[in-house]
Every structure is written in structure tokens, then in C-alpha cells.
Design a protein around this motif. Structure first.
Motif: not given
Length: 111
Positions: A47-50, A63-67
Motif C-alpha cells: 500500500n502506498g507504493e507503485y 517506489f513510494s507514491d510520493k516519489e
């Protein structure tokens, strides 16, 4: 004094042992097969990754959804992102990759 049948007790005890062994065997089979019978599929990322594909290779990383992906990695093309291990796109990307321009190409042989 009432008459008793002493041979009935060992027979019942034997049947109980057989039933207990059968139940234990069924429980062990369930544990050993895991969730296979329930259609469990492992996610590619948490969760929170792609997932991102290694440019020029078949490797991937999460990778984190935020980067943004690190150098050497690129986001999968829209609509072609693997979600679970062994899904359609996970299998596809084992034999395909992206070149440095983002074009889908056949993956290089690993031999």
C-alpha cells in the motif's frame, strides 16, 4: 452383577484414534496448501507504493507514491501495470522492457 463386554472399549478407542488421525491429516493438508484454494494472489507492491520497470531489463522495484522512480527505472505504461504476481502484465514484462526513450521492446536474453 451386570455383564460387560470388555472388547467394546478397545474397538471404540481404535475408531476414535482413526477419526482423530483423519482430522489431523485434513488439518495438515489445509495448512500445507495454504490459501491456494481461496484464490490468494500476492500484490506486486505494498500500500502506498507503485511498481517501476528497470529500463533495458526485466527487473522492477517498488517506489513510494510520493516519489518518482530512481535513475534506471521508469513507470510502466498506462494500462500495462502489473498489480499481482503472475497476473497478465507481470508475465508480459518478463519478456518485454522499455528502452531509454520509453518504447516497449523485447527484453534482452539473460544468457
Amino acid at each position: 452383577m451386570p455383564r460387560t463386554n470388555r472388547s467394546a472399549t478397545p474397538l471404540r478407542a481404535g475408531r476414535m484414534r482413526v477419526a482423530a488421525a483423519a482430522l489431523a491429516g485434513a488439518a495438515a493438508a489445509t495448512v500445507l496448501t495454504g490459501c491456494a484454494g481461496f484464490g490468494y494472489q500476492e500484490n506486486i507492491c505494498g500500500n502506498g507504493e507503485y511498481p517501476a520497470l528497470s529500463v533495458g531489463g526485466t527487473g522492477s522495484a517498488c517506489f513510494s507514491d510520493k516519489e518518482e522512480p530512481s535513475d534506471g527505472y521508469a513507470r510502466y505504461p498506462a494500462g500495462k501495470v502489473p498489480q499481482q504476481v503472475d497476473d497478465k502484465w507481470d508475465v508480459y514484462w518478463r519478456t518485454h522492457t522499455l528502452d531509454k526513450d520509453g518504447k516497449v521492446i523485447a527484453a534482452p536474453d539473460e544468457n
